[in-house]
Structure formats: structure tokens, C-alpha cells
Design a protein around this motif. Structure first.
Motif, PDB file in Angstrom:
ATOM      1  N   ASN A  95      -3.461   1.019   0.680  1.00  0.00           N
ATOM      2  CA  ASN A  95      -2.639   1.995   2.067  1.00  0.00           C
ATOM      3  C   ASN A  95      -3.370   1.131   2.410  1.00  0.00           C
ATOM      4  N   LYS A  96      -3.307   0.128   2.709  1.00  0.00           N
ATOM      5  CA  LYS A  96      -4.516  -0.946   4.388  1.00  0.00           C
ATOM      6  C   LYS A  96      -3.687  -2.617   3.288  1.00  0.00           C
ATOM      7  N   ASN A 146      -3.572   0.105   8.568  1.00  0.00           N
ATOM      8  CA  ASN A 146      -3.315   0.962   8.255  1.00  0.00           C
ATOM      9  C   ASN A 146      -1.870   1.344   7.574  1.00  0.00           C
ATOM     10  N   TYR A 175      -6.353  -2.082  -1.099  1.00  0.00           N
ATOM     11  CA  TYR A 175      -5.884  -2.958  -0.825  1.00  0.00           C
ATOM     12  C   TYR A 175      -4.508  -3.908  -0.534  1.00  0.00           C
TER      13      TYR A 175
END
Length: 436
Positions: free
Chosen positions: A250-251, A359, A346
Motif C-alpha cells: 500500500n506504499k 500511500n 512497498y
């Protein structure tokens, strides 16, 4: 060396993971393959574990730095949509379908990566229009088997909805069934991407991903039924495989933003790249760092210090830095300057403006196709990251489980089934699977 089978049907369910075995064992058609045939419990993928290098490894038995497909897309700094490695001419050495053709076997491929303009009898290559003036049907026709594709589009084109899933895989399925019944190929390579799409868009263990696996079970059942209807089932071998797994993230990391800040990437008045000294080329969970001029020691040192500083920061998202030599030892592109691995959670993008770290939410994925909620490209050394290989039919031992193998071993094994030879490969035949 004799042939072990008359018809080898290789079905790639993109992003099928070893973690999916518990679900597969509950689904009737997957269960049939697992119970009647043989399977590898954990298949180690390659580095970087992205679709085009993986599928080229499957048909060559070699690592990316040997077969030449070192990433999905080409190094084209600043392009919003870089071109992909679509063409057979980009592959070094021979392939499974080349050797089959050389042996006068009939070959077919449907949406198999890196088969543009390949010498395949019935070829619908995976390629899409990447310029505003291009058209999907014409791009496909120009780079595959025109008459064959035209017939498939006339029959089943109404099923497609651009590149959207599950409609695209439904089109590929109907084309596969028709090809089995009318062409009876000795080698057929089929690539389905429904599961990969759902995992990218919704996450690894999402309901959407599990629904795609259930659709794949239905597709597999229809392929088995078509072999029986065609009268070739008893003389056929069905191989079901994945190319890589996936991990939720989610990054997104944008190293090119830092390169831009350090004037290693420069832009014109419209914000377009007009020069670059170093560039971060994404492979999703990993990335290549290229320096334009390797004799430019100042740039190399700036990049090295920047990466080392990031590595000491736990919140940077960087897990590991590899030198070019270390990357090459893992089978990746040794012409890079560095290769970097993302921490779990990531992945890398190629943006050079905005923030280093972004994000990612489901809303971002909906709004912009470049964002995802699960991806691959990570090192095969990541835990719980293996893929799958299973086979049943002629030449395959029944009720056999092999604990481990590598993606590079699949090509030599498929070649042995067909009675052809890929030569000196990085991989070896998985003898435990075969009745020789």
C-alpha cells in the motif's frame, strides 16, 4: 529421445501461488489434475518475478540475463506508457515453440507473452495498442497469424471488452477450445491473466481473486472437456502452472523524484524529461537503477550514497541494494548499476515529480491504472512467494508430489515431454514428474 506425449497443453494462470493449493484442492477440475497427475508443491520463480521474463524463462529454461527479457517493459525514461517486450526477436537463443516447429510439430499460442512475430502456426500474441493511432485488432493481426486471428475475432470478438477481465480470458478460453477442436496442436501455450488482474486491483486474498480462481477452475474443466470431445485426451498432457506469486502493498516508492531533486533527471518547461544521468526502472517489487554513462563516476557515487542513506532509514521502504554483479548472479540484468528490493508492503513506480513515497488506497487504484494493491517482481527469496506447477496425462507419473523445483526447470521438462531439446539451459528436467 522419443516424445512422451502427442499433445502438450500448457496453461499459465498468471499469479497462481503455492498459497492457493488449499483452495485448488477443493475445486473439481484442479483436483482432477492434482489427484490423477503430479505436482510441485513450491516452484521458485526468477528475479525480477514479473510476467514477461517469467514466461520467457518457462519456454527457454534460462534466467532473464541469459534469454534477454529482463523486465516487462523497455527502458524509456519519461514515457507514460513504456513499450513492452512484445517480440520474439528480443529473446536470445531458442524456445520451446521454436524447437517444436523444427521437429515438424503443430504449434499454437494464445496471449503468450513475447511471441509477437514468432514462428508459431496459430499465434494470437499478447500485445496491445500503445499509441493513440493504433487499433487492438490490427496490432494483433500484424504481429501474429492474421487468418487464424481474423477467424477467432469473427467468432468470439463480441466476448471481449477491450483488455478488461474476466471478458478477455473468456475470449481466450473460447479461442482455445476452438483451436483444440479444429487444429489439434502438438504444442499449445495459453496465458490467462484474470487472477493477476484481480490481485493487482483488489489484493492477494480478496474475494475477487478467489472468484477468479473459481473461474479458472471452470476454464480448466472446459479445456479438459474439449480434449475429450476432440478424441485426443488419452494422447495429451495438461500442464497447469503459475509464473509468480504476489504480495499485498500500500506504499509506492518513487526514486526518480529524488534523482530529479539531485538534478540527475532534468525536465523541460512542460515537465517532460529531456535528460537523465540516472533512472529508476520499476519491476514492481524490485527496481533496476541505471546510470546513463557508466564512466560518470560522480553520478555513480551520488546514486550509491543516496541508496545507502535510504537503506539506513527503516521508513524508506528499501530492503536491499544489489550491485550489478550481485544482480547478475541472481539471473537479473547485469548491465544495471544497482538493483534494489522493496520491503514487504512497498513497491516501485517511475514518477519523477511529486513525493518520494505515496500511500495507495483502493480509490487510487480505481482512478489510475498504474496503482495496485498487490504486486510481484520481488526476490524469490521472499517468504511465502512460491508459485505452482502441476501436470496430468500422457508421460506424467500419477499421484506424485515433488517438494521443490525452479521456474528454470520447467522449460527442459516441457521439452522432454515433446521429445525436443532446448540445449544447455540453466534449468534441468524434473525427472520425478515423468514416466520415461
Amino acid at each position: 529421445m522419443g516424445r512422451l506425449t502427442n499433445h502438450l497443453i500448457v496453461i499459465s494462470f498468471d499469479c497462481l501461488s503455492a498459497l492457493d493449493f488449499p483452495l485448488l484442492k477443493t475445486l473439481p477440475h484442479f483436483r482432477t489434475i492434482l489427484e490423477d497427475g503430479a505436482y510441485v508443491e513450491k516452484v521458485e520463480t526468477i528475479y525480477p518475478s514479473v510476467t514477461y521474463p517469467c514466461h520467457t524463462t518457462i519456454v527457454t529454461g534460462n534466467y532473464p540475463n541469459r534469454h534477454g527479457i529482463i523486465n516487462n517493459t523497455l527502458l524509456q525514461p519519461g514515457r507514460t506508457s513504456p513499450d513492452w517486450n512484445w517480440f520474439r526477436s528480443s529473446i536470445n537463443g531458442t524456445t520451446l515453440y521454436d524447437e517444436a516447429k523444427q521437429a515438424n510439430l503443430t504449434t499454437a499460442a494464445l496471449l503468450w507473452p513475447v511471441t509477437g512475430k514468432a514462428n508459431i502456426d496459430y499465434n494470437l500474441p499478447e500485445i496491445f495498442p500503445n499509441r493513440p493511432w493504433q487499433n487492438q485488432v490490427l496490432v494483433s493481426l500484424r504481429n501474429g497469424s492474421p487468418r487464424y486471428q481474423w477467424d477467432l475475432n469473427q467468432r468470439f470478438g463480441h466476448i471481449r471488452n477491450g483488455l478488461n477481465q474476466p471478458e478477455l480470458d473468456d475470449f481466450v478460453l473460447e479461442s482455445t477450445l476452438h483451436t483444440i477442436k479444429t487444429k489439434k496442436p502438438n504444442l499449445m501455450l495459453v496465458h490467462f491473466t484474470d487472477l493477476d488482474t484481480q490481485r493487482h486491483d483488489y489484493g492477494f486474498s480478496s474475494n475477487e481473486a478467489f472468484a477468479a480462481i473459481e473461474r479458472h477452475n471452470d476454464r480448466l474443466g472446459k479445456i479438459i472437456a474439449s480434449l475429450k470431445e476432440s478424441g485426443i485426451y488419452e494422447n495429451s498432457t495438461i500442464v497447469v502452472l503459475g509464473d509468480h506469486s504476489a504480495l499485498n502493498e500500500n506504499k509506492a516508492l518513487n526514486l526518480n523524484v529524488l534523482f530529479h531533486n539531485h538534478k540527475l533527471i532534468t525536465t523541460n518547461a512542460k515537465g517532460k524529461i529531456n535528460n537523465w544521468k540516472s533512472y529508476c526502472k520499476s519491476c514492481d517489487g524490485s527496481a533496476y537503477i541505471y546510470v546513463n554513462d557508466k564512466n560518470d563516476l560522480d553520478t555513480c557515487n551520488i546514486v550509491k550514497k543516496l541508496l545507502e542513506r535510504l537503506l539506513t532509514d527503516p521508513s524508506s521502504g528499501i530492503e536491499r541494494i544489489l550491485t550489478a554483479e550481485e544482480a547478475a548472479l541472481k539471473g537479473a540484468d547485469g548491465s544495471c548499476t544497482f538493483m534494489i528490493e522493496a520491503q514487504k508492503g512497498y513497491y516501485f513506480l517511475e514518477d519523477y515529480q511529486g513525493d518520494y513515497l505515496k500511500n495507495i488506497t483502493r480509490e487510487d487504484v480505481l482512478a489510475d491504472k498504474k496503482y495496485t494493491l498487490a504486486c510481484h517482481g520481488y526476490s524469490p527469496e521472499k517468504p511465502d512467494y512460491s508459485t505452482i506447477f502441476m501436470a496430468a496425462g500422457k508421460g506424467i507419473r500419477s499421484k506424485t508430489m515433488v517438494p521443490q523445483a525452479r521456474l528454470i526447470d520447467e522449460g527442459p521438462t516441457l521439452a522432454r515431454l515433446l521429445g525436443v531439446d532446448l540445449g544447455d539451459t540453466d534449468g534441468k528436467i524434473i525427472d520425478e514428474l515423468l514416466i520415461v
